[in-house]
Design a protein around this motif. Structure first.
Motif, PDB file in Angstrom:
ATOM      1  N   ALA A   1      -8.599   0.529  -5.958  1.00 54.84           N
ATOM      2  CA  ALA A   1      -7.607   1.446  -5.503  1.00 54.84           C
ATOM      3  C   ALA A   1      -8.283   2.769  -5.017  1.00 54.84           C
TER       4      ALA A   1
ATOM      5  N   PRO B   1      -2.351  -1.672  -4.645  1.00 53.04           N
ATOM      6  CA  PRO B   1      -3.322  -2.227  -3.933  1.00 53.04           C
ATOM      7  C   PRO B   1      -3.043  -3.888  -3.454  1.00 53.04           C
TER       8      PRO B   1
ATOM      9  N   ASP C   1       0.648  -1.062   0.089  1.00 52.41           N
ATOM     10  CA  ASP C   1      -0.052  -0.075  -0.109  1.00 52.41           C
ATOM     11  C   ASP C   1       1.021   1.209  -0.054  1.00 52.41           C
TER      12      ASP C   1
ATOM     13  N   ALA D   1      -1.293   3.160  -8.684  1.00 47.09           N
ATOM     14  CA  ALA D   1      -1.855   1.914  -8.920  1.00 47.09           C
ATOM     15  C   ALA D   1      -2.105   1.472 -10.569  1.00 47.09           C
TER      16      ALA D   1
ATOM     17  N   GLU E   1     -10.196 -10.933  -3.982  1.00 45.19           N
ATOM     18  CA  GLU E   1     -10.535  -9.433  -3.921  1.00 45.19           C
ATOM     19  C   GLU E   1     -12.171  -9.475  -4.237  1.00 45.19           C
TER      20      GLU E   1
END
Length: 448
Positions: A149, A26, A21, A157, A209
Motif C-alpha cells: 500500500a 490497494p 485506489d 488500506a 500481486e
C-alpha cells in the motif's frame, strides 16, 4: 545505424483500479480483501457457541472447556507473532497458505476424531493447534498490505483490512450461525465453516500481486536472526515497543468487558440474554464501519492524532459511559445502552491506524514491527480477563471499568511518543508521501 526501440508506456489503470485506489483499497490486493472477509466469516461461525459445544461433547463441563479455549488462545497469540516474522522469511503468501492448511487439517481432526470420540486430550491438542491457522492467514495478509500500500493511503488500506477482519469475526460469522444452527445443529454448522474457510482461502490466494510471493527480508538474514529481530526490535526501537503496549491496551478492556458484562447486563440490570447479545452486535457492527472510516480519516488527519483523540481519549470516555449509563438508567432505558455501546464501538476503531503507524516507525524492519504488533493483539486476549480476575473482588465491577478507562488514558500518553523517523513528538503527524495509484513500495527488509 540501428533504430532505438521506443520506450514502452505502462498501461493506464482501469476505472475500477482508479476507484479502488481513490478509496484507499490497494487495487492489486482487492480480491484478497474479499477472500479475507469470507475466511473470517468461516472462523467466526463458532464464536457464539464453541465453548458450550466443547463442554457438552467430551470436555465434561465448562471449566475443562475453558482450558481448551485457553490453549487455543495461547497458540493464537504465538501465531500472531510468527505471522509477521515468517512473512519476512517466506513471503506473506506462503505464510497464508500454511495458516490455511493448518486450519483445515486440525479442524477436520477436531470434528472427525476428537468430537466424534468425545476425547478430551485430543480436543485440547487439535483445537489448540488449529489456533495457529487464522492468525497466520489473516496477519500474513496484513504484512502483504503494509508492503504494497502507498504510504499516503496506508491508514485506509489497514482500515479495509479490519473492515474485512471484524466483519467476519465475529459479526457475520455469528449471524450465519444464527441461521444454520437451527437447521444443521452445532456439529453440522462447524462442518459448514470448513467449506467457508476453504472458499475464502482460495479466493484470497488467487491474488497475483508479486510482492507477497517472495521473502521480504534482506538476502543475508537467517531464520533465527529474523525471528529474534521481530522481538528485539522492542528494545532496539523503544517506540515500537511502546506502540505494542498501546496495541495491547487497545482491545484488552474489550476482552475484559466481554467476561465482566454478560451477567451484569443480562441479570443485574435486567436486559436479559437476548438484549445483551443485541447490544454486543451493536458495538461490533458500529466498529466494523468505523474501522473503515477512521482508516480513511487518519490518512488526512494523521495516524497518531487519530489514535490519540478518537482511540485512546475516546475509549476512556465511552468505556465509563458503557457501564455507568445503563447501571444508572436501568432496563427501561435500553436505548441509552445501545447509544453508548455504538459510541464505544466507534471509538474502539480509532486505534486502527496503529497498524499503519508501527511499521512506518521501523521502515528497515516492517515485518518485525508487524510481528510485534500482532503479538500485542494476541496478548490483549489475556490481559483484559486477567485485570477482571485480579480486581473484581477488591474493586467491584465499577472499579474494574475505571481501571480500563485509566489504561486508555495511559495509552493516550504513550501515543504522543509514537513518532516516525524524522518527526519530533510535538510535531504534526505526517500523512506520508503522496504516491501514484498502483505504485508498489517494496520494503527494505531487515537490517543484517
Amino acid at each position: 545505424m540501428n533504430a532505438v526501440p521506443p520506450t514502452a508506456t505502462p498501461p493506464a489503470p482501469s476505472p475500477l483500479a482508479r476507484l479502488l485506489d481513490r478509496v484507499g483499497l490497494p487495487a492489486p490486493l482487492a480480491l484478497g480483501y474479499l477472500g479475507l472477509l469470507i475466511f473470517m466469516i468461516g472462523d467466526g461461525i463458532e464464536s457464539g457457541f464453541i465453548a458450550p459445544f466443547i463442554a457438552a461433547n467430551g470436555a465434561g463441563g465448562d471449566i475443562r472447556a475453558s482450558y481448551v479455549v485457553t490453549a487455543y488462545g495461547v497458540t493464537v497469540m504465538l501465531a500472531s507473532w510468527l505471522s509477521g516474522a515468517l512473512s519476512q522469511l517466506w513471503g506473506p503468501r506462503r505464510v497464508m497458505i500454511t495458516g490455511l492448511v493448518i486450519w483445515l487439517v486440525f479442524h477436520t481432526a477436531f470434528l472427525g476424531v476428537a468430537v466424534v470420540g468425545e476425547n478430551y486430550p485430543l480436543m485440547l491438542l487439535f483445537y489448540g493447534l488449529r489456533g495457529f491457522g487464522y492468525p497466520m492467514f489473516a496477519f500474513g495478509f496484513l504484512v502483504w498490505i503494509t508492503a504494497v500500500a502507498p504510504n499516503a493511503r496506508m491508514g485506509a488500506a489497514v482500515g479495509w483490512f479490519y473492515f474485512a477482519f471484524t466483519g467476519g469475526l465475529p459479526t457475520l460469522g455469528a449471524l450465519v450461525a444464527s441461521f444454520t444452527n437451527p437447521i444443521l445443529g452445532h456439529y453440522g454448522t462447524l462442518w459448514l465453516s470448513l467449506g467457508v474457510i476453504a472458499l475464502g482461502g482460495l479466493i484470497c490466494l488467487s491474488v497475483r500481486e508479486r510482492t507477497g510471493y517472495t521473502r521480504l527480508a534482506a538476502p543475508g538474514v537467517r531464520p533465527l536472526q529474523s525471528l529474534m529481530s521481530s522481538m528485539s526490535i522492542a528494545w532496539q526501537n523503544p517506540r515500537v515497543g511502546l506502540g505494542t503496549l498501546v496495541r495491547v491496551i487497545n482491545t484488552a478492556p474489550m476482552f475484559g468487558m466481554l467476561v465482566l458484562f454478560p451477567t451484569i447486563f443480562a441479570d443485574r440490570i435486567g436486559f436479559g440474554e437476548g438484549r445483551w447479545l443485541l447490544l454486543v452486535s451493536t458495538i461490533f457492527g458500529t466498529n466494523i464501519f468505523f474501522n473503515l472510516i477512521f482508516g480513511v480519516v487518519s490518512d488526512r488527519l494523521g495516524w497518531r492524532t487519530t489514535i490519540f483523540w478518537f482511540g485512546a481519549v475516546g475509549c476512556s470516555v465511552t468505556t465509563l459511559l458503557l457501564y455507568f449509563v445503563p447501571v444508572a438508567a436501568g432496563a427501561d432505558y435500553y436505548w441509552l445502552a445501545l447509544i453508548v455501546g455504538a459510541m464505544y464501538g466507534a471509538t474502539l476503531a480509532g486505534f486502527v491506524p496503529i497498524s499503519a503507524l508501527l511499521p512506518s516507525m521501523a521502515p528497515e524492519n516492517r515485518g518485525g514491527a508487524v510481528a510485534l504488533l500482532n503479538f500485542g493483539a494476541g496478548a490483549a486476549t489475556f490481559v483484559g480477563p486477567a485485570v477482571v480476575s485480579l480486581l473484581l473482588g477488591p474493586a467491584g465491577p465499577g472499579g474494574v471499568v475505571v481501571t480500563f478507562a485509566v489504561l486508555y488514558v495511559i495509552a493516550a500518553v504513550m501515543t504522543r511518543f509514537l513518532t516516525v523517523p524524522g518527526e519530533s513528538a510535538g510535531a504534526a503527524q505526517p500523512t506520508g508521501r503522496a504516491e501514484e495509484p498502483g505504485t508498489v513500495r517494496v520494503p527494505a527488509g531487515e537490517s543484517g
